[in-house]
Scaffold this motif. Sequence first.
Motif, mmCIF file in Angstrom:
data_model
loop_
_atom_site.group_PDB
_atom_site.id
_atom_site.type_symbol
_atom_site.label_atom_id
_atom_site.label_comp_id
_atom_site.label_asym_id
_atom_site.label_seq_id
_atom_site.Cartn_x
_atom_site.Cartn_y
_atom_site.Cartn_z
ATOM 1 N N LEU A 1 0.817 -1.216 0.000
ATOM 2 C CA LEU A 1 0.000 0.000 0.000
ATOM 3 C C LEU A 1 0.849 1.263 0.000
ATOM 4 N N HIS A 2 2.055 1.159 0.512
ATOM 5 C CA HIS A 2 2.938 2.322 0.568
ATOM 6 C C HIS A 2 3.857 2.436 -0.638
ATOM 7 N N HIS A 3 3.830 1.422 -1.531
ATOM 8 C CA HIS A 3 4.762 1.425 -2.662
ATOM 9 C C HIS A 3 4.046 1.107 -3.979
ATOM 10 N N PRO A 4 3.040 1.863 -4.318
ATOM 11 C CA PRO A 4 2.285 1.555 -5.541
ATOM 12 C C PRO A 4 3.077 1.753 -6.835
ATOM 13 N N LYS A 5 4.178 2.484 -6.763
ATOM 14 C CA LYS A 5 4.985 2.714 -7.970
ATOM 15 C C LYS A 5 6.213 1.820 -8.032
ATOM 16 N N ASP A 6 6.377 0.970 -7.036
ATOM 17 C CA ASP A 6 7.519 0.067 -7.015
ATOM 18 C C ASP A 6 7.323 -1.038 -8.061
ATOM 19 N N PRO A 7 8.401 -1.479 -8.722
ATOM 20 C CA PRO A 7 8.276 -2.562 -9.713
ATOM 21 C C PRO A 7 7.715 -3.851 -9.132
ATOM 22 N N ASN A 8 7.793 -4.012 -7.817
ATOM 23 C CA ASN A 8 7.263 -5.219 -7.178
ATOM 24 C C ASN A 8 5.850 -5.027 -6.623
ATOM 25 N N TYR A 9 5.235 -3.894 -6.935
ATOM 26 C CA TYR A 9 3.869 -3.647 -6.468
ATOM 27 C C TYR A 9 2.927 -4.653 -7.124
ATOM 28 N N ASN A 10 2.132 -5.313 -6.287
ATOM 29 C CA ASN A 10 1.271 -6.371 -6.808
ATOM 30 C C ASN A 10 -0.017 -6.461 -5.991
ATOM 31 N N LEU A 11 -0.866 -5.458 -6.123
ATOM 32 C CA LEU A 11 -2.178 -5.489 -5.497
ATOM 33 C C LEU A 11 -3.241 -5.371 -6.591
ATOM 34 N N ASP A 12 -4.239 -6.203 -6.502
ATOM 35 C CA ASP A 12 -5.400 -6.079 -7.378
ATOM 36 C C ASP A 12 -6.512 -5.461 -6.538
ATOM 37 N N ILE A 13 -6.769 -4.195 -6.771
ATOM 38 C CA ILE A 13 -7.711 -3.453 -5.920
ATOM 39 C C ILE A 13 -9.100 -4.071 -5.940
ATOM 40 N N LEU A 14 -9.461 -4.711 -7.037
ATOM 41 C CA LEU A 14 -10.804 -5.277 -7.131
ATOM 42 C C LEU A 14 -11.003 -6.470 -6.199
#
Length: 707
Positions: free
Chosen positions: A302-315
């Motif tokens: 949640l704190h790193h949405p621009k990181d290459p390892n960001y992996n959250l599916d908001i849906l």
Amino acid sequence: MGLSKHFFPLTLLSLTATFSISAYASFDEGCFSPSIQINSNSYDSCRNLPILDPANDNKTNMYLMLSDMGFAQIKPILNKEKIWDSEYGTVPFDVETFTEQISSKISNQRQTTPKQDKTIYDEKQHSMALGETQFIQQVQTSKQLSATEKQQLTAARQAIQANPEAVLAFVVMDPKWSQLAQQFASYLNASIAFYNSDYKTAGKIYTVLSQIDEPWIKETSQYMLIRVAINQAYQSGTDTYGDFDINKINPVFSKAITKRVNDYLKAYPHGLYRASAQGLLRRGYWFSGQNDKLIQELAWQLHHPKDPNYNLDILILPNELDNQVFSNEKLNPNNLKDPFFLTIYDLMQMREPTGENQHPISWAQLQQQQSYFKQQPELFQYLQALHLFFIQKQPAQALNYLPKNDPSKINNYFQLSQVVLKGRILESQTPKVAYTYWNTMLERTSNSYQYATLEVALAINLQKNKNYAGFLAKDSKIKQRNLRKIFIEKIADQASLEQMLASKETNPDERNIALNTLLEEAIVQQDYNTFIQNFKYVPKNAAAYQSSSSTNEAYKAQPPLSVFVWQGKKISTQIQCNSLLNTVTQLSKNPNDRLASVCLGEAIRETGHFLDTFTTENHPDILGQVKKPLKGKIFYRGATYQNIIKEPQPSELQAYALYRAIQCYAPTGTNECGDKAVNKETRKQWFQKLKTEYPNSTWAKSLKYYW
């Protein structure tokens, strides 16, 4: 509102001691007519508000926060139903309808986002299409494979995609193939074993392939070892009936997940699958019960949405959080060290308890969290205000924790939450001040959810203060059709209804509901003169108004005005009923007319109308839950039958009254005719009287039971 950039360690002492987590988790159910109120902390998935609120489903609160944080976009709920069919408007809403309005504003860093279900355990099929694309691309761009090899390998991979549910046969190696072609074929066989749920074989082949020189096969095989471990873990926790129990997972497999993720990320820090691998790390933590690390990883995301390892599916994130964090019986609140998680948790713990062993979070426990909110002090103050208002019942003190100045424009859902809580407090202290406040804030809204929320609050205020003019005004701020329907049917007095009927400016659909309500109430109260005086408003083609049973589509979304032009009936040679209007006219002259009373009962019985007009409840804080004053005595056809039964003189009307009085309890023994129920012994006496005194009547012959 945004999450703080850092979270700070602090022990929350023994927060786990008094809460039953699972009892407060999200729960979806079928929703029909919502209870429209803003002052309750009782959980209701069918009555959600677009504010951070204890009564909301967890998913709603999470999406509101994610929207304010810039992760989610929330589309408006559009209600296209006619007013007669309107149960829901924009606010309140059920959680399922709300979640359908969500879209993601921040893409995760996976190469392709596969379509996923809300709850994911076994995920072997989720990358089948993507796997095919990548495999074929690698084969076709290879300079070392022959044209024939490329054709054969591509066909073999396409055969997997063409039969995703079938048990697949391994690719047979062609002795003429080059070493690279055989390696690609081996990768296919590992994938076939994987899709066949033969994870042991798949793991062995992937392990060998992770040591070869071909870059794509090597990296992809090492990544697939993670997914092999995930599916082995899932398989070990699933019984023969397909039920999954996380407590039955083989710890060897769950530990293998995190090890293989870390091995992959170490070997390929900039790899093709790093975002996916980072996301799968959460599965490993969850399966192995490492809830502290799971929460830390989610907070990092949640704190790193621009990181290459960001992996959250908001849906699907709220479902993941609900299933893996907030519904987890092993949840230790000490691990919640981030404002996002603490806010959702605190809202859960401020709900009205539903069992003896459930207790809300204490003020002392809440205060221990303060340092975590250093970057968001207003959010923490809002939680404090909620606690004072709902748990401690100290609205005056709660006001001290809200902003002193009202916003010139409401810009986000957190701000709306503050505005609504202040209004709640004012309602509990000075409703007239609250009226002005709601009106003022309505002018400062910036989207339909905000307006609808404050509109609901204003409507409840108008109800409590019997300010019917606020609903009737040409420029009324109460615009949601379901709210207006509730006003007409449940709140408006006779003068208001007659005003709507007489005014040329009244919306035709609303006029029909007003007419239906007024005439129905007149019948039920035996206010026959009011019925007769307003019968002139019944349309000439009222017989076509049969609501959902109408043959004309135009009348299906209209009240059943046809009931008011009931034409009467012939019950027997001696008992004949005139039309409803003539029957009511006769009763206006003689309220005790036996035949007319029976005929009014027939109209009620045959039309199924006039059954639930006046509520005995009185909850002014719930829209429509107010007890209207009665002008006359309620008409109950059961009482009419009993009066005739008591007459000493035998008559055909008495025989029919006996029959109908008994039928009031058919077939379940429950009184369907209103008024006080009579016991079974009395019904037996009626039955015997009908059989002995009127044995030749049609009714005595047809009646076999007395229920």
